[in-house]
Design an enzyme around this catalytic site. Sequence first.
Site, PDB file in Angstrom:
ATOM      1  CG  HIS A 104      -1.749   1.232   1.363  1.00 60.46           C
ATOM      2  ND1 HIS A 104      -3.034   1.326   0.896  1.00 60.46           N
ATOM      3  CD2 HIS A 104      -1.457   2.445   1.906  1.00 60.46           C
ATOM      4  CE1 HIS A 104      -3.508   2.540   1.131  1.00 60.46           C
ATOM      5  NE2 HIS A 104      -2.571   3.239   1.764  1.00 60.46           N
ATOM      6  CD  GLU A 105       1.693   3.760   3.691  1.00 61.85           C
ATOM      7  OE1 GLU A 105       2.009   4.810   3.098  1.00 61.85           O
ATOM      8  OE2 GLU A 105       0.632   3.657   4.344  1.00 61.85           O
ATOM      9  CG  HIS A 157       0.279   9.186  -6.801  1.00 63.67           C
ATOM     10  ND1 HIS A 157      -0.873   9.429  -6.101  1.00 63.67           N
ATOM     11  CD2 HIS A 157       0.133   9.849  -7.976  1.00 63.67           C
ATOM     12  CE1 HIS A 157      -1.680  10.190  -6.819  1.00 63.67           C
ATOM     13  NE2 HIS A 157      -1.090  10.467  -7.958  1.00 63.67           N
ATOM     14  CG  HIS A 186       0.543   6.492  -0.567  1.00 62.48           C
ATOM     15  ND1 HIS A 186      -0.522   7.173  -1.099  1.00 62.48           N
ATOM     16  CD2 HIS A 186       0.075   5.891   0.568  1.00 62.48           C
ATOM     17  CE1 HIS A 186      -1.593   6.986  -0.334  1.00 62.48           C
ATOM     18  NE2 HIS A 186      -1.251   6.209   0.673  1.00 62.48           N
TER      19      HIS A 186
END
Length: 691
Positions: free
Chosen positions: A479-480, A486, A483
């Site tokens: 999940h991290e 991104h 980011h």
Amino acid sequence: MTGLLAADNPFASPSPLPYELPPFEQIQVEHFAPAIEAGFAEHRAEVAAIAGNTAEASFENTIEALERSGELLDRVLEVFFALTSSDATPEIEALETEFSPRIAAHYDAISLDAELYDRIRKVYDQREQLGLTSEQQYLVERLELEFRLAGANLDETGKSTLKELNQLLASLDTRFVRNLQADTNDLAVVVDDPSALAGLAESEVQSAASAATDAGLPGKYRVTLPLYTGHPWLAQLRHRPLRQRIFEASRSRGVRGGDHDNQQTVLDSVRLRAQKAQLLGFKSHADLVAANSTAGSVAAIDERLRTLAVPAVRNAERELQVLQELVDEQQRAEGEEPFELAAWDWAYYAEQIRERDFQVDEAALRPYFEADRVLHNGVFFAANLLYGLTFEPREDLVGHHPECKIFEVFDADGTGLGLYILDLYARDIKRGGAWMSTYRQQNELNGQATVVFNVLNVPRPPQGSPTLLTFDELETLFHEFGHALHGLLAHVTYPHFGGTNVLRDFVEFPSQVNEMWMTHPTVLANYARHYETGEPLPEEQFAKLRAAKAFNQGFMTAEYLAASVLDMAWHKLSPQEAAEVTDVVQFERDALAEAGLLLETVPTRYSSTYFQHIFGGGYSAGYYGYIWSEVFDAASVEVFETAEDIRATGERFRRSILEPGGSRRPQELVREFLGADASIQPLLRRRGLDN
């Protein structure tokens, strides 16, 4: 202006290291205060020059000039804030106490500068006649809205009041986080008898022993608490009294009285936020936040939460029946009287149901999830599969902590994109949870590339032992890293739009999509190997693992929705209503009861006094954003799952979602990738809420 800062201060000029990685080997605590002071002065002078410019306001001399300003201050604060959250020594904490309100005051002075706003407004009014690019026009529109919501059109009395409120709120955020961190450390559960740890893997027992030794308690075992209500070890511990101790310790954070009690901090924060919203012309803080969101209104948020709450509770109650039947069966088989399942029992018996019905034993899976292999052969492998990225270790570079691992990231054509830093292990001076942030964010205006870091809180194993991740930790890493992607893959012109600088209820979307690669057959087969034997995770196990993801969704959805409802309940209060609340615990119970989410066996994921997301993490009236983003996520995952060419679909996701950062409206990006607006049905199917 940089002459205000001594040349030997490492913040005085851009770092000479690759991609402007901060020179951590040179940075000392004493460098921060003068650098921040110089940053304040330089930024004030730059803004004064823009606001006082006698030439007619244009995009170049106003908007673009504002985007270029504050470079020194950004440079030092990016490092300073990284340390306040990941390496908060007493010296750093003292600086945070001193500078937190002053930083808030500095940015207030800019947001409330009448002459600056007047120039922004003049550009805004003629934006369609200036021949601007689409990104430039959207930047003008975003800045005008953000300045207006920050109070730029208030009169002088209103601005003075707003500045005072913002400084008080900044101090309260700092106090909340500090109280929570201290109370979390104080409430770590100390175990004398190792037999109480039955059920844990030997590596976990040794981790608890090491944590106790580090805390000055040799010969004992110390169970540290995560940020959320539960604990990953509750699924394994056979000793019911210890499960209860851990759960109750977690739930008691911030409500015990004494120096670390957060109840008054919560009440003060809620009241001041409501006053600020009213001053800015809004009924509540939630209305103020919704005005700058993808959701658009409090009513839309409430409707989404209500739509999901009823089926989530229904499913959680069904799951409870199954768990209670298992408790009754086991107790009678052992000649014991059945007991009523409590919140601290849920994870333990849910894990047994997972083993029984899906033949998935999460503890037995951990040897297949060795952290380094997961990172290289899972996380990085998926990024290469999707986007052609490669990652090269940079052992010659140093991060903010000696344990940080640094990698240079290259695009498919060999172009360097930036640096990725991973800070994996828990420390007492690191705040709980997991997050992503940047030291530098790509933008063409200043010719910068991205330096991004992920911070997790995985318990450090004993010296020489492997780091074996739990399923939750595995999911958190993917999940991290979503980011981080991104940030790394954004390609924008202006800093305002770089990477995760998007609307808050959109920011979780790309990271949630990245979670899917954790159990994708191609990726899972590449990283899930036993750390001792090298044997791959058996095919039937990984099929069961994917099937088991749908299990316990009633519990997980209900605990999340409870936290989201609690966040909105606090922040929908008017100043008058907020002033009448005096009991934090009772308000919480009443809010959850009204939403039908007051379930004793399914506690809210975060109670108010340890809800760092909303009282110290910038997510106030925004925790709903995870489920709002998940609508986009679930629809996008279905596209990937049916794609014939993963790489081509990954490239399309990159171009449509990741590269634009915040430079376009979120709905446009989603529509471009999906070919239509996102439907809620994929989310309902994923969470088992469609029946």
